[in-house]
Design a protein around this motif. Structure first.
Motif, PDB file in Angstrom:
ATOM      1  N   GLU A  48      41.186 107.021 -56.454  1.00 40.67           N
ATOM      2  CA  GLU A  48      40.067 106.627 -57.329  1.00 40.67           C
ATOM      3  C   GLU A  48      38.888 107.586 -57.224  1.00 40.67           C
ATOM      4  N   THR A  49      38.602 107.984 -55.988  1.00 42.76           N
ATOM      5  CA  THR A  49      37.478 108.902 -55.778  1.00 42.76           C
ATOM      6  C   THR A  49      37.786 110.242 -56.439  1.00 42.76           C
ATOM      7  N   GLY A  50      39.001 110.711 -56.201  1.00 43.80           N
ATOM      8  CA  GLY A  50      39.409 111.989 -56.778  1.00 43.80           C
ATOM      9  C   GLY A  50      39.327 111.965 -58.293  1.00 43.80           C
ATOM     10  N   LYS A  51      39.780 110.840 -58.861  1.00 46.39           N
ATOM     11  CA  LYS A  51      39.769 110.689 -60.319  1.00 46.39           C
ATOM     12  C   LYS A  51      38.329 110.729 -60.852  1.00 46.39           C
ATOM     13  N   ALA A  52      37.426 110.012 -60.156  1.00 48.05           N
ATOM     14  CA  ALA A  52      36.025 109.958 -60.596  1.00 48.05           C
ATOM     15  C   ALA A  52      35.393 111.342 -60.549  1.00 48.05           C
ATOM     16  N   VAL A  53      35.679 112.073 -59.492  1.00 43.71           N
ATOM     17  CA  VAL A  53      35.096 113.419 -59.359  1.00 43.71           C
ATOM     18  C   VAL A  53      35.710 114.359 -60.399  1.00 43.71           C
ATOM     19  N   TRP A  54      37.052 114.323 -60.505  1.00 45.03           N
ATOM     20  CA  TRP A  54      37.749 115.212 -61.464  1.00 45.03           C
ATOM     21  C   TRP A  54      37.176 115.052 -62.869  1.00 45.03           C
ATOM     22  N   SER A  55      36.902 113.789 -63.271  1.00 45.55           N
ATOM     23  CA  SER A  55      36.434 113.545 -64.645  1.00 45.55           C
ATOM     24  C   SER A  55      35.067 114.203 -64.898  1.00 45.55           C
ATOM     25  N   LYS A  56      34.357 114.538 -63.829  1.00 44.60           N
ATOM     26  CA  LYS A  56      33.031 115.150 -64.018  1.00 44.60           C
ATOM     27  C   LYS A  56      33.023 116.664 -63.739  1.00 44.60           C
ATOM     28  N   LEU A  57      34.155 117.185 -63.367  1.00 41.19           N
ATOM     29  CA  LEU A  57      34.221 118.639 -63.100  1.00 41.19           C
ATOM     30  C   LEU A  57      34.323 119.388 -64.429  1.00 41.19           C
ATOM     31  N   ASP A  58      33.189 119.581 -65.055  1.00 44.66           N
ATOM     32  CA  ASP A  58      33.172 120.127 -66.410  1.00 44.66           C
ATOM     33  C   ASP A  58      32.733 121.588 -66.475  1.00 44.66           C
ATOM     34  N   GLY A  59      32.537 122.191 -65.323  1.00 41.20           N
ATOM     35  CA  GLY A  59      32.109 123.587 -65.331  1.00 41.20           C
ATOM     36  C   GLY A  59      30.627 123.750 -65.594  1.00 41.20           C
ATOM     37  N   LYS A  60      29.898 122.641 -65.630  1.00 40.11           N
ATOM     38  CA  LYS A  60      28.446 122.712 -65.886  1.00 40.11           C
ATOM     39  C   LYS A  60      27.649 122.123 -64.729  1.00 40.11           C
ATOM     40  N   GLN A  61      28.138 121.023 -64.173  1.00 35.25           N
ATOM     41  CA  GLN A  61      27.390 120.356 -63.098  1.00 35.25           C
ATOM     42  C   GLN A  61      27.867 120.851 -61.726  1.00 35.25           C
ATOM     43  N   SER A  62      26.923 120.966 -60.810  1.00 36.27           N
ATOM     44  CA  SER A  62      27.317 121.312 -59.438  1.00 36.27           C
ATOM     45  C   SER A  62      27.876 120.051 -58.762  1.00 36.27           C
ATOM     46  N   LEU A  63      28.507 120.238 -57.617  1.00 35.98           N
ATOM     47  CA  LEU A  63      29.036 119.080 -56.886  1.00 35.98           C
ATOM     48  C   LEU A  63      27.893 118.129 -56.505  1.00 35.98           C
ATOM     49  N   LYS A  64      26.767 118.700 -56.204  1.00 39.00           N
ATOM     50  CA  LYS A  64      25.585 117.889 -55.860  1.00 39.00           C
ATOM     51  C   LYS A  64      25.175 117.005 -57.056  1.00 39.00           C
ATOM     52  N   ASP A  65      25.145 117.618 -58.252  1.00 41.99           N
ATOM     53  CA  ASP A  65      24.787 116.860 -59.466  1.00 41.99           C
ATOM     54  C   ASP A  65      25.819 115.760 -59.733  1.00 41.99           C
ATOM     55  N   ILE A  66      27.073 116.117 -59.529  1.00 42.99           N
ATOM     56  CA  ILE A  66      28.149 115.140 -59.758  1.00 42.99           C
ATOM     57  C   ILE A  66      27.987 113.961 -58.803  1.00 42.99           C
ATOM     58  N   ALA A  67      27.671 114.252 -57.544  1.00 42.52           N
ATOM     59  CA  ALA A  67      27.492 113.190 -56.548  1.00 42.52           C
ATOM     60  C   ALA A  67      26.333 112.273 -56.961  1.00 42.52           C
ATOM     61  N   LYS A  68      25.276 112.870 -57.462  1.00 43.04           N
ATOM     62  CA  LYS A  68      24.125 112.063 -57.902  1.00 43.04           C
ATOM     63  C   LYS A  68      24.540 111.142 -59.063  1.00 43.04           C
ATOM     64  N   GLY A  79      24.806 110.714 -48.663  1.00 41.09           N
ATOM     65  CA  GLY A  79      25.576 111.889 -48.241  1.00 41.09           C
ATOM     66  C   GLY A  79      27.082 111.711 -48.313  1.00 41.09           C
ATOM     67  N   VAL A  80      27.557 110.449 -48.290  1.00 40.46           N
ATOM     68  CA  VAL A  80      29.018 110.255 -48.257  1.00 40.46           C
ATOM     69  C   VAL A  80      29.660 110.659 -49.584  1.00 40.46           C
ATOM     70  N   ILE A  81      29.012 110.294 -50.682  1.00 43.30           N
ATOM     71  CA  ILE A  81      29.595 110.632 -51.989  1.00 43.30           C
ATOM     72  C   ILE A  81      29.647 112.157 -52.156  1.00 43.30           C
ATOM     73  N   GLU A  82      28.568 112.805 -51.738  1.00 40.35           N
ATOM     74  CA  GLU A  82      28.556 114.268 -51.829  1.00 40.35           C
ATOM     75  C   GLU A  82      29.633 114.887 -50.939  1.00 40.35           C
ATOM     76  N   ASP A  83      29.754 114.353 -49.723  1.00 38.66           N
ATOM     77  CA  ASP A  83      30.798 114.864 -48.814  1.00 38.66           C
ATOM     78  C   ASP A  83      32.185 114.675 -49.418  1.00 38.66           C
ATOM     79  N   ASP A  84      32.382 113.503 -50.039  1.00 41.04           N
ATOM     80  CA  ASP A  84      33.677 113.246 -50.683  1.00 41.04           C
ATOM     81  C   ASP A  84      33.929 114.267 -51.791  1.00 41.04           C
ATOM     82  N   GLY A  85      32.902 114.501 -52.598  1.00 45.36           N
ATOM     83  CA  GLY A  85      33.025 115.461 -53.698  1.00 45.36           C
ATOM     84  C   GLY A  85      33.400 116.838 -53.189  1.00 45.36           C
ATOM     85  N   VAL A  86      32.757 117.241 -52.107  1.00 44.99           N
ATOM     86  CA  VAL A  86      33.062 118.559 -51.529  1.00 44.99           C
ATOM     87  C   VAL A  86      34.494 118.564 -50.974  1.00 44.99           C
ATOM     88  N   GLY A  87      34.866 117.452 -50.362  1.00 45.11           N
ATOM     89  CA  GLY A  87      36.228 117.345 -49.796  1.00 45.11           C
ATOM     90  C   GLY A  87      37.294 117.456 -50.877  1.00 45.11           C
TER      91      GLY A  87
END
Lengths: 104, 402
Positions: A48-68, A79-87
């Motif tokens: 689920e986490t991977g799916k949520a992050v993947w859907s926002k990987l649009d080449g425009k937002q940084s991982l930090k923005d996506i976590a926010k 910090g956990v959501i950001e860490d997950d995104g980086v992971g």
């Protein structure tokens, strides 16, 4: 070469290497080119986490923005959501499913 | 949020992606041409490679792509390209890449004769994600070419196979047992065991189908002569007797029972189907009966799978002999009697096929499910017999005891 995902970096799916499909709620990544899976029959699924992050990987937002953005919909300690995104990005980069978008 | 394993590797053959309900289409077969560069003596479908009229009628690459696109939208995960020889199509590469880019796994059936360094490179770079299946017609030039009836086909096939090996492209081989090559079975299996992709012994076709277009009476008579007799077929099936009996002990309780007058007791047309070279969508490769073919050139997969096939699958048998025998026969499952076989043999959907009946009865006698001269449709205690086989109570005619 070891690749490392960074929160400030921007990434997008490596569309030449992988196709994302959703089948009955299962989010899968099907390799297009060799060198992603070890075996001929392997596919990859995202949790689920991977799916949520993947859907926002649009080449425009940084991982930090996506976590926010995800923090608006998901509960999690600071910090956990950001860490997950980086992971996630780290795992996908390692498997050549993601590419970094260089900022101008 | 969850923190553990974000990306998980899955073997698609071991994991069901369809948790609760099956999709309308899980797997699609496309017979992209009926033409073949071989002219195998036993083939049920092949047409000449250079038949311009046939080529003209075939689905275009654009039509195939449109079908593939709809298949993917219906959650299809795998497409099989078969023929004829699918690599004869000049646009094969275009269609193949399109399918892979849709996220479809591709299963390719080929004789390997047309695999070039370029195509091997394509499969190495863009893997099909399923092992390519190569049919081998003989281990020697003389045996191979007496089956394919094309000079040079032996060298071409081996060149193709070597290219697959060199590029480490996963593939399996399978055989067709014919008078010209059946004494090479040991040599074939020994060689097959050295192929990295072979995790089990190769399969052999030997109970050949008649022409599924019902287009060539003379060829049918030849195929009938080439078919392995039931008893000889049994001896091939039971060469690894322990494995065969073990498999049957698992298979019979699961799949054998009388089907009654319901014609379609298999899963064909339910979550799968086969598109022929001209856009007719059928429940399976062999079943070309006009009542069972849906024209995709005037319709779509969703309509065929959601409306046409379900209605077709409701059809009941009316042939009195079928009702008296096949409908009551507990060997259904072991016996391959089905509408497709009835169509190829008799041009109907429900006429018993004696050859298949003989094969099933021969196996059932070997397994101890029938005594000599018993007919399976007359057996009342069939459930007990099957359970007996599963639990090892019934003795079968072991070679060692015979």
């Amino acid at each position: 070469m070891k690749v490392k995902a960074e929160p400030e970096n921007v990434y997008k799916p490596a569309e030449d290497n992988v196709v994302a499909r959703e089948i009955q709620g299962e989010f899968i990544l099907v390799p297009i080119v060799s060198g992603i899976g070890d075996m001929e029959d392997e596919i990859f699924s995202l949790n689920e986490t991977g799916k949520a992050v993947w859907s926002k990987l649009d080449g425009k937002q940084s991982l930090k923005d996506i976590a926010k953005a995800l923090a608006l919909d998901y509960d999690g300690p600071d910090g956990v959501i950001e860490d997950d995104g980086v992971g996630i990005a780290q795992e996908l980069l390692k498997r050549k499913m993601l590419v970094e978008v260089k900022r101008k | 949020m969850q923190s553990e394993s974000f990306v998980v590797k899955q073997d698609i053959n071991k994991v069901s992606l369809w948790k609760s309900t099956k999709p309308l289409l899980g797997r699609l077969d496309i017979e992209i041409t009926e033409r073949c560069n071989n002219n195998c003596i036993h083939c049920c479908i092949n047409l000449p490679a250079d038949d311009a009229d046939v080529k003209e009628r075939e689905l275009s690459a654009a039509e195939i792509k449109s079908i593939l696109k709809e298949a993917a939208s219906l959650q299809c995960i795998e497409v099989r390209f078969t023929g004829g020889e699918p690599l004869l199509r000049e646009d094969f590469e275009e269609v193949y890449i399109f399918a892979r880019r849709l996220g479809l796994k591709v299963l390719l059936f080929t004789n390997a004769t047309l695999i070039t360094p370029h195509l091997a490179g394509l499969f190495a770079h863009t893997p099909p994600l399923k092992k390519i299946e190569v049919t081998v017609y003989g281990m020697k030039k003389s045996s191979y070419e007496s089956v394919t009836r094309v000079k040079g086909s032996f060298e071409s096939a081996w060149q193709g196979i070597h290219l697959l090996m060199e590029r480490k492209i996963p593939f399996v081989v399978k055989g067709a047992l014919l008078p010209a090559n059946k004494n090479e079975i040991g040599e074939f299996e020994t060689w097959a065991a050295t192929i990295p992709g072979m995790d089990k012994p190769p399969t052999h076709s030997m109970f050949f189908d008649l022409r599924c277009r019902r287009d060539d009476g003379e060829k049918n008579r030849l195929i009938e002569k080439l078919r392995m007799p039931a008893q000889e077929g049994l001896s091939v099936l039971t060469r690894r007797e322990d494995n065969y009996v073990k498999a049957m002990k698992e298979f019979c309780p699961k799949f054998m029972r009388p089907a009654g007058d319901r014609l379609f007791s298999c899963g064909s047309g339910k979550g799968s189907g086969c598109v022929d070279a001209y856009g007719k969508f059928q429940p399976c490769l062999l079943l070309r009966h006009p009542d069972c073919a849906y024209d995709l050139r005037g319709g779509n997969l969703r309509d065929a799978l959601g409306n046409f096939f379900p209605k077709m699958r409701e059809r009941k048998a009316t042939d009195p002999e079928y009702i008296a025998k096949c409908a009551r026969c507990f060997l259904k499952g072991l016996c391959e009697q089905c509408p497709a076989k009835s169509w190829t043999e008799h041009g109907t959907l429900d006429t018993p096929v004696e050859y298949l009946c003989a094969i099933a009865h021969t196996q059932a006698r070997f397994l101890g499910l029938l005594k000599k001269d018993e007919k399976a449709w007359e057996i009342k205690d069939w459930q007990e017999r099957i359970q007996g086989l599963a639990k090892g109570r019934h003795g079968y005619e072991s070679k060692s005891r015979a």
